[in-house]
Write an enzyme that holds these catalytic residues in place. Structure first.
Site: not given
Ligand code: XMP
Length: 527
Positions: A63, A90-91, A184, A186, A241, A383
């Protein structure tokens, strides 16, 4: 506002969002490991929420705030007493350390780190870093983005990895199963990051029970329960979709579903027939093919301003959809292909107050106007999960993998005034171009490819004669989400061969150019 989870029967992981730009990527990494997770902004998470959600593990996101600021975002204290593994990023790492008795200091030049960094292994052992550090030199590339840093770790923690700016880059309290990383894992720039999530999930005992086959059964049951014996209308655009939503709802309630496919005369070659044939004849859906080409093309006559074109199409689309929907007696629900990223956007503390309605082929505003309730069976999915579900439901692979196509269709690929003649030429050129891309095996590498017909005619020579025909531009881009894009680096051979084919096969075009603009500064579409 909280999201009603429908995935109650799955093992669930809770991501508490502190506002990082990349929180969605954490969810992606976990879903890739077949683990169901939900992102909730920290303001919505209190002890009662935790008890109800009953997570098997919790992740604190990064964050932008500083834990040293009075009133900065926190998780509820109860999270530490759940007895489940927690991972702070992180944060989230700094919050965890401070909450549990460690210290965080403001960044100085020596310790703030932004961008690529290397974390080096310590002698401490933990399953959390199993298989993570490179076997060669015991270090691993990571992506850092922090000003503050942890200066003293909380009691019970030990250090598993250090970097020059973050002495406590990876820490763990193995007894409580609390893990904290300064970087991070990710993001793409932490190349081996998925391994850390994998290890964390394995420590938490996840079985990986989130699969599209499971989701299909569960969603079918949920739709049946929501809809009962009422009727549902679905606006079918031919995009992935709405197609997957329609197929899923049809599986659940059969003939109670009616789809409306609005043909505005701005579709690609053979597109309307393909969509209608597939759904009506092969999948037995009830599809109304609203043939409104004359209405749309008539209204667009003489218009060359891009915004006026879009608004004209958008307004007509809603009118037409409503006209057909009004004819379906007893309809109580409108199906929408809302995806999880839209849902997160609508509840995140930095996001807007409502679900982003993207486009003209969405029928925003209609549900209230017509007194319809919404069925949104894809609102838990990303997606690529929607694509997997589509395959699971038996939609053809080439259909599921199709490039995105905008609601206003060919209108925004025809700068200047739209005429039937230009649309015909454009359809043919586009079909040749896409055929070339498929033949060369490039289709899946490209996010989106199309031809735009230019509002200019140029002189050429074919055989012994002079020609005076339209010029066209080929567009092909790579992208992850359509927000930014780069042009696709075709070989000159490919471009030459394609230009020759278009000029030979499409009457009305005598010049082909290739658009090499990235986004930004350009957009993907021409209008
Ligand atoms: P741009 O041209 O803005 O396009 O770079 C980004 C992506 O969005 C698609 N696009 C639209 N999709 N309705 C849609 O459904 C629209 O009005 C619309 N305009 C652009 C575009 O095709 C690309 O994938």
């Amino acid at each position: 506002m909280t999201i009603e989870p429908i995935a109650q029967s799955h093992e669930r992981l809770l991501i508490i969002d502190f506002g990082s730009q990349v929180t969605q990527l954490i969810a992606r990494r976990l879903r890739e490991q077949n683990v169901y997770c939900e992102i909730h902004p920290y303001q919505n998470v209190d002890a009662a929420f935790l008890a109800e959600f009953d997570p098997k593990a919790v992740i604190f996101s990064g964050g932008p705030d500083s834990v040293m600021r009075e009133g900065s975002p926190r998780p509820p204290r109860a999270v530490y007493d759940l007895g489940v593994p927690i991972m702070g990023i992180c944060y989230g790492q700094q919050v965890m350390m401070q909450d549990l008795g460690g210290t965080v200091e403001a960044g100085e030049h020596a310790t703030a780190e932004f961008g690529r960094a290397y974390v080096t292994k310590t002698t401490a052992q933990s399953d959390f870093v199993d298989g993570w550090f490179s076997a060669e030199d015991g270090r691993e590339q990571v992506w850092m983005s922090h000003g503050d840093h942890v200066s003293k770790i909380a009691d019970g923690f030990e250090v598993l990895g250090t970097s020059p700016g973050a002495p406590f880059a990876i820490t763990a309290d193995v007894n409580r199963r609390f893990y904290a990383v300064q970087f991070h894992p990710e993001v793409h720039h932490t190349p081996n990051g998925a391994q850390l999530y994998k290890n964390f999930l394995s420590i938490a005992g996840f079985r990986g029970d989130w699969t599209m086959a499971g989701y299909r059964d569960q969603a079918v049951a949920a739709i049946r329960e929501q809809v009962g014996d009422a009727k549902v209308i679905c606006g079918l655009s031919g995009g992935v979709d709405s197609s997957v939503a329609a197929a899923l709802i049809h599986e659940a309630i059969g003939d109670q579903l009616t789809c409306v496919f609005v043909d505005h005369g701005l579709l690609r070659m053979g597109e309307a027939e393909e969509v209608v044939t597939m759904f009506r004849d092969h999948m037995n859906l009830s599809v109304i093919h609203a043939q409104e080409q004359d209405l749309f093309l008539g209204a667009l006559e003489g218009i060359s301003d891009p915004e006026v074109k879009r608004k004209t199409i958008g307004k007509l689309f809603i009118d037409v959809f409503q006209k057909y929907a009004d004819g379906i007696e007893g309809a109580a629900f409108l199906a929408q292909g809302t995806l999880y990223p839209d849902v997160i956007e609508s509840v995140s503390f930095s996001g807007g107050p409502s679900v982003t309605i993207k486009s003209h082929h969405n029928v925003g505003g209609l549900p209230e106007k017509m007194g319809l309730k919404l069925v949104e069976p894809l609102r838990e999915l990303f997606k690529d999960e929607v694509r997997a579900l589509g395959r699971e439901l038996g939609l053809p692979a080439h259909f599921i993998g199709r490039h995105p196509f905008p609601g206003p269709g060919l209108a925004i690929r025809c700068p200047g005034e739209i005429t039937r003649e230009k649309l015909e030429i454009l359809r043919k050129a586009d079909a040749v171009y896409i055929d070339q891309i498929r033949k060369h095996g490039l289709y899946d590498e490209i996010w989106q490819a199309f031809v735009a017909i230019l509002p200019v005619r140029t002189v050429g020579v074919m055989g012994d004669g002079r020609t005076y025909d339209y010029a066209c531009a080929l567009r092909a881009v790579t992208s992850v989400d359509g927000m930014t894009a780069d042009y696709y680096p075709f070989s000159h051979d490919f471009l030459g061969e394609t230009a020759t084919r278009i000029i030979n096969e499409v009457k009305g075009i005598n010049r082909v150019t290739y658009d090499i603009t990235s986004k930004p500064p350009g957009t993907i579409e021409w209008e």
